[in-house]
Design a protein around this motif. Structure first.
Motif, PDB file in Angstrom:
ATOM      1  N   ASP A  72       5.945   2.555   6.994  1.00  0.00           N
ATOM      2  CA  ASP A  72       5.780   1.161   6.581  1.00  0.00           C
ATOM      3  C   ASP A  72       4.342   0.735   6.883  1.00  0.00           C
ATOM      4  O   ASP A  72       3.897   0.772   8.033  1.00  0.00           O
ATOM      5  CB  ASP A  72       6.770   0.279   7.332  1.00  0.00           C
ATOM      6  CG  ASP A  72       6.628  -1.197   6.959  1.00  0.00           C
ATOM      7  OD1 ASP A  72       5.944  -1.491   5.955  1.00  0.00           O
ATOM      8  OD2 ASP A  72       7.205  -2.040   7.685  1.00  0.00           O
ATOM      9  N   LEU A  73       3.610   0.341   5.855  1.00  0.00           N
ATOM     10  CA  LEU A  73       2.195  -0.021   6.018  1.00  0.00           C
ATOM     11  C   LEU A  73       1.958  -1.515   5.803  1.00  0.00           C
ATOM     12  O   LEU A  73       0.835  -1.939   5.542  1.00  0.00           O
ATOM     13  CB  LEU A  73       1.339   0.782   5.029  1.00  0.00           C
ATOM     14  CG  LEU A  73       1.466   2.312   5.122  1.00  0.00           C
ATOM     15  CD1 LEU A  73       0.629   2.977   4.049  1.00  0.00           C
ATOM     16  CD2 LEU A  73       1.039   2.806   6.508  1.00  0.00           C
ATOM     17  N   LEU A 130       0.818  -1.206   0.000  1.00  0.00           N
ATOM     18  CA  LEU A 130       0.000   0.000   0.000  1.00  0.00           C
ATOM     19  C   LEU A 130       0.851   1.255   0.000  1.00  0.00           C
ATOM     20  O   LEU A 130       0.536   2.231  -0.681  1.00  0.00           O
ATOM     21  CB  LEU A 130      -0.940   0.000   1.222  1.00  0.00           C
ATOM     22  CG  LEU A 130      -1.874   1.216   1.320  1.00  0.00           C
ATOM     23  CD1 LEU A 130      -2.791   1.304   0.112  1.00  0.00           C
ATOM     24  CD2 LEU A 130      -2.679   1.177   2.614  1.00  0.00           C
ATOM     25  N   ASP A 131       1.969   1.242   0.759  1.00  0.00           N
ATOM     26  CA  ASP A 131       2.823   2.434   0.776  1.00  0.00           C
ATOM     27  C   ASP A 131       3.366   2.742  -0.613  1.00  0.00           C
ATOM     28  O   ASP A 131       3.426   3.900  -1.038  1.00  0.00           O
ATOM     29  CB  ASP A 131       3.956   2.274   1.793  1.00  0.00           C
ATOM     30  CG  ASP A 131       4.696   0.957   1.639  1.00  0.00           C
ATOM     31  OD1 ASP A 131       4.290   0.122   0.795  1.00  0.00           O
ATOM     32  OD2 ASP A 131       5.694   0.763   2.359  1.00  0.00           O
ATOM     33  N   ARG A 154       0.188   6.439   8.110  1.00  0.00           N
ATOM     34  CA  ARG A 154       0.831   5.718   9.206  1.00  0.00           C
ATOM     35  C   ARG A 154      -0.197   4.824   9.902  1.00  0.00           C
ATOM     36  O   ARG A 154      -1.404   4.999   9.742  1.00  0.00           O
ATOM     37  CB  ARG A 154       1.438   6.693  10.219  1.00  0.00           C
ATOM     38  CG  ARG A 154       0.414   7.581  10.897  1.00  0.00           C
ATOM     39  CD  ARG A 154       1.077   8.586  11.830  1.00  0.00           C
ATOM     40  NE  ARG A 154       0.098   9.423  12.527  1.00  0.00           N
ATOM     41  CZ  ARG A 154      -0.425  10.527  12.015  1.00  0.00           C
ATOM     42  NH1 ARG A 154      -0.047  10.957  10.803  1.00  0.00           N
ATOM     43  NH2 ARG A 154      -1.307  11.232  12.703  1.00  0.00           N
ATOM     44  N   ILE A 155       0.327   3.890  10.666  1.00  0.00           N
ATOM     45  CA  ILE A 155      -0.514   3.034  11.508  1.00  0.00           C
ATOM     46  C   ILE A 155      -0.064   3.225  12.950  1.00  0.00           C
ATOM     47  O   ILE A 155       1.100   2.983  13.281  1.00  0.00           O
ATOM     48  CB  ILE A 155      -0.393   1.545  11.107  1.00  0.00           C
ATOM     49  CG1 ILE A 155      -0.895   1.334   9.676  1.00  0.00           C
ATOM     50  CG2 ILE A 155      -1.184   0.669  12.082  1.00  0.00           C
ATOM     51  CD1 ILE A 155      -0.670  -0.078   9.155  1.00  0.00           C
ATOM     52  N   GLU A 156      -0.964   3.692  13.791  1.00  0.00           N
ATOM     53  CA  GLU A 156      -0.673   3.902  15.202  1.00  0.00           C
ATOM     54  C   GLU A 156      -1.835   3.372  16.025  1.00  0.00           C
ATOM     55  O   GLU A 156      -2.993   3.724  15.768  1.00  0.00           O
ATOM     56  CB  GLU A 156      -0.458   5.395  15.509  1.00  0.00           C
ATOM     57  CG  GLU A 156       0.808   5.980  14.916  1.00  0.00           C
ATOM     58  CD  GLU A 156       0.985   7.446  15.289  1.00  0.00           C
ATOM     59  OE1 GLU A 156       0.037   8.024  15.867  1.00  0.00           O
ATOM     60  OE2 GLU A 156       2.056   8.006  14.997  1.00  0.00           O
ATOM     61  N   GLN A 157      -1.507   2.545  17.018  1.00  0.00           N
ATOM     62  CA  GLN A 157      -2.521   1.988  17.910  1.00  0.00           C
ATOM     63  C   GLN A 157      -3.676   1.371  17.128  1.00  0.00           C
ATOM     64  O   GLN A 157      -4.844   1.606  17.413  1.00  0.00           O
ATOM     65  CB  GLN A 157      -3.035   3.074  18.865  1.00  0.00           C
ATOM     66  CG  GLN A 157      -1.942   3.634  19.757  1.00  0.00           C
ATOM     67  CD  GLN A 157      -2.448   4.711  20.698  1.00  0.00           C
ATOM     68  OE1 GLN A 157      -3.557   5.219  20.544  1.00  0.00           O
ATOM     69  NE2 GLN A 157      -1.635   5.059  21.680  1.00  0.00           N
TER      70      GLN A 157
END
Length: 404
Positions: free
Chosen positions: A277-278, A251-252, A314-317
């Motif tokens: 990084d996804l 995806l990135d 981004r991916i967070e929590q």
């Protein structure tokens, strides 16, 4: 029974106050039969009935109008009150009381608001009743005026409902037509763009190649418009935008590719990428990249031309966030209220390219993934559109069980 009478029966049946009116009349007068009647030149038709007498006439029951006193009221427009028919100077020899075996009787005319005669509210009983000079007559005349208002209100509501249903049917047909048209346009547009791509590669003459490039750009733009129209039609027809949730390890890379393509369209603008990084992401890759394309094109068109546009992912929590930020004039509150509505345009009438569907479709893609779109805008901080997608709401479909 005529269609008009049938419609009047249905109208009276929908007025909730009518049974209560008849109940009050019977309790107040002591008479055991009360009705709302539609009266024409030839027919007396019961629209609503309260029969504690066993008179034997129900809703929809008809009498020959000439045999009723309501026929006289239709001509005179005057209330008739009889305490005891057998001793009444006017009605003691009248055939109607003998035919229907009543002594006490009261009937008041009901008119429409245009003054035309509708019918009557009437009550009768084989026993005498003290009606003359009492409060019964003004009460029933008040009920008649109330019924007039209720009839007109109900008919207006029914006309409005019928008009709304008709408009909804037309709107659905229109959107189905748009969907079919958009679908049928895709094949010829594909042929145009494929042919133009081939000409761009093979033509040696600069002028001819420029023309082919223009055809290619126009074909691609038309293809994007058709895609937007199809997505709009799917969303409006109730099916919503369909998504195919699958693992998307690249995806990135796909998001960077979208930014690169728009950078070529806007070579004078600065697009800065902040993409983490996804890997491990599950989504509909094509739809998420379409969402970014719409948001980024919107920022490049409406943001400050001298300021960079920032794209972050981004991916967070366990929440995937995709944001597009630009500097420029803040979005006005009036515009903010309809930002994700289809065909939304700037209120100042500034000419814009496209159909005004980009943000609407982006929001539909977010909703289809179980996420949501957010926007904040101020003069100091600029404008930030964000997709927030909790990862626990999206997961690839379970694999089908193996067949033995």
């Amino acid at each position: 029974m005529s269609t008009a009478i049938t419609a009047d029966l249905a109208t009276i049946a929908r007025i909730n106050a009518v049974p209560a009116i008849l109940q009050v009349i019977c309790e107040t007068t002591g008479m055991r039969f009360a009705a709302v009647a539609r009266v024409t030149e030839n027919n007396w038709t019961a629209c609503a009935v309260l029969d504690n007498l066993g008179f034997g006439l129900g809703v929809g029951g008809e009498l020959d109008a000439a045999t009723t006193l309501c026929h006289e009221i239709r001509g005179s427009h005057q209330t008739i009150v009889i305490d005891k028919a057998s001793e009444d100077a006017r009605y003691c020899h009248h055939p109607t009381p003998r035919l229907y075996r009543f002594e006490s009787y009261i009937s008041v005319p009901v008119f429409r608001t245009n003054g035309s005669f509708f019918g009557t509210i009437c009550a009768l009983d084989p026993a005498p009743a003290a009606l003359t000079g009492s409060a019964i007559q003004p009460m029933m005349e008040s009920f008649a005026r109330l019924l007039t208002i209720q009839i007109e209100s109900e008919e207006a509501a029914q006309q409005t409902e019928a008009a709304l249903k008709k408009e909804l049917a037309i709107a659905e047909l229109r959107e189905q037509f748009i969907a079919v048209l958009g679908h049928d346009l895709r094949n010829p547009l594909f042929a145009i763009t494929a042919g133009a791509e081939l000409l761009v590669k093979r033509l040696g003459d600069a002028r001819s190649r420029t023309i082919a490039e223009h055809i290619l750009a126009s074909g691609r733009r038309a293809t994007e418009l058709v895609r937007d129209v199809l997505d709009f039609a799917r969303g409006r027809l109730g099916n919503g935008i369909m998504v195919n949730i699958q693992p998307c390890p690249d995806l990135d890379t796909a998001l960077r590719q979208v930014a690169s393509e728009l950078q070529r369209v806007y070579p004078q603008r600065v697009i800065r990428l902040h993409i983490d990084d996804l890997s491990g992401m599950c989504c509909d890759r094509e739809r998420i990249t379409q969402l970014l394309s719409n948001l980024l094109a919107n920022a490049l068109n409406h943001g400050d031309a001298n300021s960079p546009v920032d794209v972050s992912a981004r991916i967070e929590q366990q929440v995937f966030t995709l944001g597009v930020h630009n500097q420029g004039a803040p979005i006005a509150p009036a515009v903010m209220a309809q930002l994700f509505q289809p065909f939304s345009r700037p209120l100042d009438g500034t000419p814009q390219s496209g159909l005004g569907l980009g943000l609407y479709i982006a929001n539909q893609i977010a909703l289809a993934h179980g996420g949501r779109m957010e926007v904040v805008s101020s003069r100091e901080a600029g404008t930030l559109f964000s997709l927030r997608l909790p990862l626990d709401r999206v997961a690839p479909p379970e694999p089908a069980p193996a067949t033995p």
